[in-house]
Design an enzyme around this catalytic site. Structure first.
Site, short mmCIF file in Angstrom:
data_model
loop_
_atom_site.label_atom_id
_atom_site.label_comp_id
_atom_site.label_asym_id
_atom_site.label_seq_id
_atom_site.Cartn_x
_atom_site.Cartn_y
_atom_site.Cartn_z
N HIS A 107 56.47 49.42 55.99
CA HIS A 107 55.36 48.61 55.46
C HIS A 107 55.72 47.13 55.49
O HIS A 107 55.12 46.33 54.77
CB HIS A 107 55.00 49.02 54.02
CG HIS A 107 54.91 50.50 53.82
ND1 HIS A 107 53.77 51.21 54.08
CD2 HIS A 107 55.83 51.41 53.42
CE1 HIS A 107 53.98 52.50 53.83
NE2 HIS A 107 55.23 52.64 53.43
N SER A 158 56.28 22.93 69.91
CA SER A 158 55.01 22.40 69.39
C SER A 158 54.92 20.93 69.73
O SER A 158 55.92 20.20 69.67
CB SER A 158 54.94 22.59 67.86
OG SER A 158 53.87 21.85 67.31
#
Length: 465
Positions: free
Chosen positions: A136, A266
């Site tokens: 999970h 970036s």
């Protein structure tokens, strides 16, 4: 792969199919001259001028196959009258597609084998490196970096099996005529059924196939496209899963894909190291999975012996599926050849979570020294909640073990704490599982002679964008 689906390859393959048909028809007694055969053999490749002629013919006739029939006839005039004799357009279009599909699947098998080999080396190198497991996406019991990689490899082995099954099952449309009845060929051979069957067998053999589909309509059944694109879509799902896992690990700074020294992550945030390769894998893999739906829907709407609304769709779908699968595998190979593991980051994350996971071991150790299990459980419960408060509410490090060391109740096991908290004691049989999996499953799968040759000849994948 790009060459396989290029106009030049398609046009040459059509000419090869016309040549095979003529050779077989001549062998069975039709009046086709040696000169016709030789002129066809000498002109299998199209020149730029021939492509121009074919384009003009297609614009005039609005029929690509007949445009190429006329173009071929201009450079092989002795054969002009017998090119495409008895055939329908699907003789060249469908049989060529089956050739491309089979060859394309072979290319993918070889590339996939290399990827499996690269990841297997990674799994072996990291077979015993403990890492936090996640269920999970929440911290779970430890595994190893190598064991996690075997999960990816196992799924790729299933893709290897599925693609090979699809490849080996591909047959040939053969010579079946306009609606699959072979009526035109029966007329050519004056009603001789044996010769028509022998023609089908000969052309199939000349084209490199072991068998032809026993019955067809005008086309080979588009269900074949479903069977081909299903394992490619499944490969896309596997690739997406691997790419996603690596993107999440990059966020945790535990494992990263290759990142060149001059690479920019970036335009604004100069520190960024975006996992752009794995993001590309995920993006293209979704497209690959969706293409299977085209095959399903196209097959479902084929009326009777054939309807032409499959053609434009398939001319886009089939090449896209193979080209997409090819670049997905190439990109994953590039990633696998340069994965960077950060053991210290992994160890720090383990240290943050392991104290909680080790509590049962601590309780058992106290009991072995003569302590009371329920009392030990309560002591650990209280200290664990105090440590959790430090982590969650105050943003501090997990200090459960320091609290245990300070508590006199645990004096009897303090000398054993380091051993009880050794991450290597929490990974079970993970290293041995890696060894056995690589030995008993991966090595036999890659021992196939076809794949061994590909592994011996391959180089590292370089990405330019």
């Amino acid at each position: 792969m790009a060459n396989l689906f290029s106009p030049a390859k398609r046009s040459r393959t059509w000419r090869e199919l016309w040549l095979n048909l003529a050779i077989a028809e001549k062998q069975l007694g039709l009046p086709i001259t040696d000169e016709a055969i030789e002129q066809m053999k000498a002109n299998l490749d199209l020149t730029p001028e021939q492509f121009d002629i074919a384009a003009k013919e297609e614009k005039k006739r609005r029929h690509d196959v007949m445009a190429h029939v006329h173009t071929f006839g201009q450079v092989a005039p002795a054969a002009a009258g017998i090119i495409h004799l008895g055939a329908t357009s699907c003789y060249v279009t469908d049989n060529a597609d089956l050739i491309f599909i089979r060859t394309g699947l072979t290319y993918l098998l070889k590339s996939l084998a290399v990827l499996i080999s690269r990841l297997s080396a990674f799994a072996h190198d990291n077979r015993a490196l403990p890492t936090l497991g996640f269920t999970h996406f929440q911290p779970a019991q430890l595994t190893t970096v190598g064991k996690r990689a075997t999960l990816w490899i196992q799924e790729l082995l299933w893709d290897l099996r599925n693609i090979k099954r699809a490849r080996d099952d591909i047959g040939f449309r053969g010579v079946k005529g306009t609606t699959g009845t072979q009526a035109s060929f029966l007329a050519l051979f004056d009603g001789d059924h044996d010769k028509v069957e022998e023609l089908d067998r000969l052309v199939t053999e000349l084209s490199g196939f072991q068998y032809a589909y026993p019955v067809t309509g005008q086309t080979y059944s588009r269900k074949i496209d479903i069977d081909v694109l299903a394992p490619l879509a499944s490969l896309g799902a596997t690739a997406h899963k691997i790419g996603t896992d690596l993107r999440l690990l990059a966020n945790l700074k535990e494992i990263e894909e290759p990142f060149e020294t001059t690479q920019i992550g970036s335009s604004a945030m100069a520190y960024k190291r975006n996992p752009m390769r794995c993001e590309r894998v995920c993006s293209l893999s979704r497209h690959l999975q969706v293409l299977h739906q085209n095959a399903l829907m196209t097959f479902s709407v084929q009326w009777f012996e054939r309807t032409l609304d499959d053609s434009a769709n398939r001319r886009v779908t089939l090449p896209e599926a193979f080209l997409t699968a090819d670049i997905v595998l190439s990109t994953l190979r590039n990633v696998s050849e340069g994965l960077v593991v950060y053991p210290n980051v992994i160890a720090r994350r383990i240290a943050q979570e392991l104290p909680f996971m080790a509590t049962e071991n601590l309780i058992m150790a106290v009991v072995k020294k003569g302590g009371d299990r329920q009392e030990a459980h309560e002591k650990i419960r209280v200290l664990s909640h105090e440590a959790a408060h430090q982590v969650k509410n105050l943003g501090r490090e997990n200090d459960l073990i320091e609290r245990v060391r300070r508590d006199p109740y645990f004096d009897a096991i303090k000398d054993e704490l380091d051993q009880l908290l050794d991450p290597r004691t929490f990974i079970g049989r993970a290293p041995e599982q890696v060894d056995k999996f690589l030995r008993e499953w991966v090595e036999p799968a890659l021992a196939d002679e076809e794949l061994k040759e590909a592994l011996a000849k391959t180089d590292k994948v370089e990405l330019n964008v």
